[in-house]
Design a protein around this motif. Structure first.
Motif, mmCIF file in Angstrom:
data_model
loop_
_atom_site.group_PDB
_atom_site.id
_atom_site.type_symbol
_atom_site.label_atom_id
_atom_site.label_comp_id
_atom_site.label_asym_id
_atom_site.label_seq_id
_atom_site.Cartn_x
_atom_site.Cartn_y
_atom_site.Cartn_z
ATOM 1 N N HIS A 22 0.818 -1.214 0.000
ATOM 2 C CA HIS A 22 0.000 0.000 0.000
ATOM 3 C C HIS A 22 0.852 1.266 0.000
ATOM 4 N N TYR A 23 1.876 1.323 0.874
ATOM 5 C CA TYR A 23 2.649 2.554 1.062
ATOM 6 C C TYR A 23 3.994 2.549 0.318
ATOM 7 N N LEU A 24 4.513 1.364 -0.005
ATOM 8 C CA LEU A 24 5.784 1.258 -0.729
ATOM 9 C C LEU A 24 5.525 0.514 -2.034
ATOM 10 N N CYS A 25 4.580 1.039 -2.804
ATOM 11 C CA CYS A 25 4.111 0.338 -3.999
ATOM 12 C C CYS A 25 5.155 0.269 -5.107
ATOM 13 N N ASN A 26 6.223 1.050 -5.008
ATOM 14 C CA ASN A 26 7.277 1.006 -6.018
ATOM 15 C C ASN A 26 8.305 -0.088 -5.745
ATOM 16 N N VAL A 36 12.732 -1.845 -1.659
ATOM 17 C CA VAL A 36 12.396 -0.594 -2.330
ATOM 18 C C VAL A 36 13.603 0.326 -2.198
ATOM 19 N N GLY A 37 13.599 1.442 -2.914
ATOM 20 C CA GLY A 37 14.773 2.317 -2.910
ATOM 21 C C GLY A 37 15.045 2.996 -1.586
ATOM 22 N N ASP A 38 13.990 3.537 -0.964
ATOM 23 C CA ASP A 38 14.158 4.216 0.322
ATOM 24 C C ASP A 38 12.800 4.387 0.975
ATOM 25 N N VAL A 39 12.774 5.030 2.131
ATOM 26 C CA VAL A 39 11.549 5.196 2.898
ATOM 27 C C VAL A 39 10.570 6.158 2.231
ATOM 28 N N HIS A 40 11.026 6.860 1.197
ATOM 29 C CA HIS A 40 10.151 7.762 0.437
ATOM 30 C C HIS A 40 9.476 7.056 -0.735
ATOM 31 N N ASP A 72 10.334 1.325 11.922
ATOM 32 C CA ASP A 72 9.237 0.383 11.809
ATOM 33 C C ASP A 72 8.214 0.907 10.808
ATOM 34 N N LEU A 73 7.083 0.221 10.725
ATOM 35 C CA LEU A 73 6.084 0.571 9.715
ATOM 36 C C LEU A 73 5.397 1.903 9.994
ATOM 37 N N LEU A 74 5.348 2.328 11.237
ATOM 38 C CA LEU A 74 4.807 3.656 11.538
ATOM 39 C C LEU A 74 5.668 4.742 10.892
ATOM 40 N N ASP A 75 6.976 4.543 10.905
ATOM 41 C CA ASP A 75 7.874 5.504 10.257
ATOM 42 C C ASP A 75 7.598 5.561 8.750
ATOM 43 N N ILE A 76 7.370 4.403 8.152
ATOM 44 C CA ILE A 76 7.094 4.354 6.714
ATOM 45 C C ILE A 76 5.799 5.089 6.388
ATOM 46 N N ILE A 77 4.759 4.847 7.188
ATOM 47 C CA ILE A 77 3.485 5.523 6.960
ATOM 48 C C ILE A 77 3.649 7.032 7.104
ATOM 49 N N GLY A 78 4.354 7.461 8.143
ATOM 50 C CA GLY A 78 4.547 8.890 8.363
ATOM 51 C C GLY A 78 5.311 9.560 7.232
ATOM 52 N N THR A 79 6.356 8.908 6.763
ATOM 53 C CA THR A 79 7.195 9.515 5.727
ATOM 54 C C THR A 79 6.500 9.526 4.370
ATOM 55 N N THR A 80 5.930 8.397 3.968
ATOM 56 C CA THR A 80 5.304 8.338 2.644
ATOM 57 C C THR A 80 4.066 9.220 2.551
#
Length: 349
Positions: A22-26, A36-40, A72-80
């Protein structure tokens, strides 16, 4: 971590692959990780998200091999999502968790089939392969000026190794060099396959099969490596198998480890007894970044780190262009004097 954050992170971890889709679809799933390439959410392979808990760590934890960042995944959600406060991140996480499953993950027909146990499959493939001497695999190494006997333990040959072109259901068979990926205890955690051209060696493909991706790895690769020799106090580490075997060809008693990629090199584990690490850096941006990250980790752990630099793109290119004697002399001033005396005493010209 607060109780609310811990509870949310745990719930997200149980849906780690859905979160990544969902959040790292690339990115894409490879074995037990989402890459994936990075947290963005930049396309690439630097950031690894663990999809299932294991002895290596908890599900949902990630590390960026290029920068050393982790979370963790909260960081991923916050950044993306560009969220700044924990309240906003928590609200988005709860919204995601309340979505129907079909909205969190691709439809069933579009989902990737869950892979077999990649570690068991790797061990089976290595066991099925035959010893290297007298095979096309040995010829392939010889054509790259690599002495085959130094690699006999970690390498084998399979005359008809399966190859599936990406995005198809077609299965082909090609001869392949099979390398065992091992952990620090010597246990096989994966394999690397180099499919070979049965028609022989050419200067363009350097003996690899005429297919889109003649090199692939499977299994648990993160922190592990293809290892040649048993490391104690000194180790040389780099990316490619041929690169590290080129060093071992001219320094036959130097233990070396091939991490298989720049991303994996940055996260490589070393034995507790190590006191000096030589980092063989490929002459490109990714190789330089990985070598710097590994060097920094080593220095932070109190290990002396020394970078080894090829004259051309990598040490196998140097070996093929200049020969064993010149490569040995290129390396001599890059080694500490005691290591030059120790490792150049065997087979020195």
């Amino acid at each position: 971590m607060s109780g609310v954050a811990s509870e949310l992170a745990g719930r997200l971890a149980r849906e780690a692959e859905a979160v990544c889709r969902h959040y790292l679809c690339n990115g894409r799933r490879e074995g037990r990780y989402w890459l994936v390439g990075d947290v963005h959410n930049t396309p690439g392979r630097s950031l690894f998200v663990r999809l299932h808990a294991s002895s290596k760590g908890a599900a949902g934890k990630w590390v960026d091999a290029a920068t050393g960042e982790h979370g963790d995944l909260l960081d991923i959600i916050g950044t993306t999502c560009g969220l700044r406060s924990f309240r906003e991140i928590a609200e988005e996480a709860r919204r995601f968790l309340k979505l129907p499953r079909w909205q969190r993950e691709p439809p069933v027909e579009a989902k990737a089939i869950r892979p077999r146990d990649a570690i068991k499959a790797s061990r089976r493939l290595f066991a099925m392969a035959q010893p290297l001497p007298g095979t096309l695999g040995e010829t392939y190494l010889a054509n790259r000026n690599i002495d085959a006997p130094i690699s006999a333990d970690a390498l084998r040959f399979h005359p008809r190794c399966f190859y599936r072109p990406e995005g198809t259901d077609i299965v082909e068979t090609w001869p392949a060099l099979i390398a065992a990926v091992t952990d620090l205890k010597g246990r096989i955690t994966g394999v690397h396959r180099t499919w070979l051209d049965p028609d022989g060696f050419d200067d363009r493909r350097l003996g690899k099969a005429p297919i889109d991706t003649p090199r692939r790895a499977m299994g648990d690769l993160l922190r592990n490596a293809v290892r040649f020799g048993v490391a104690d106090d000194v180790l040389a580490a780099g990316e490619g198998i041929e690169t590290m075997l080129s060093l071992r060809t001219v320094l036959p008693t130097l233990p070396v480890a091939a991490a298989l990629s720049a991303n994996h090199l940055a996260t490589l584990l070393w034995p507790a007894t190590l006191r000096r690490l030589y980092v063989a850096a490929d002459a490109d941006a990714a190789g330089s970044s990985a070598a710097k990250a590994l060097t920094t980790r080593a220095l932070d752990s109190g290990i002396e780190a020394v970078e080894l630099c090829p004259r051309l793109e990598d040490f196998n290119e140097d070996l093929r262009a200049f020969g064993k004697t010149q490569l040995r002399e290129l390396l001599r001033p890059q080694l500490l004097p005691e290591d030059a005396a120790r490792f150049m005493g065997v087979g020195a010209a």
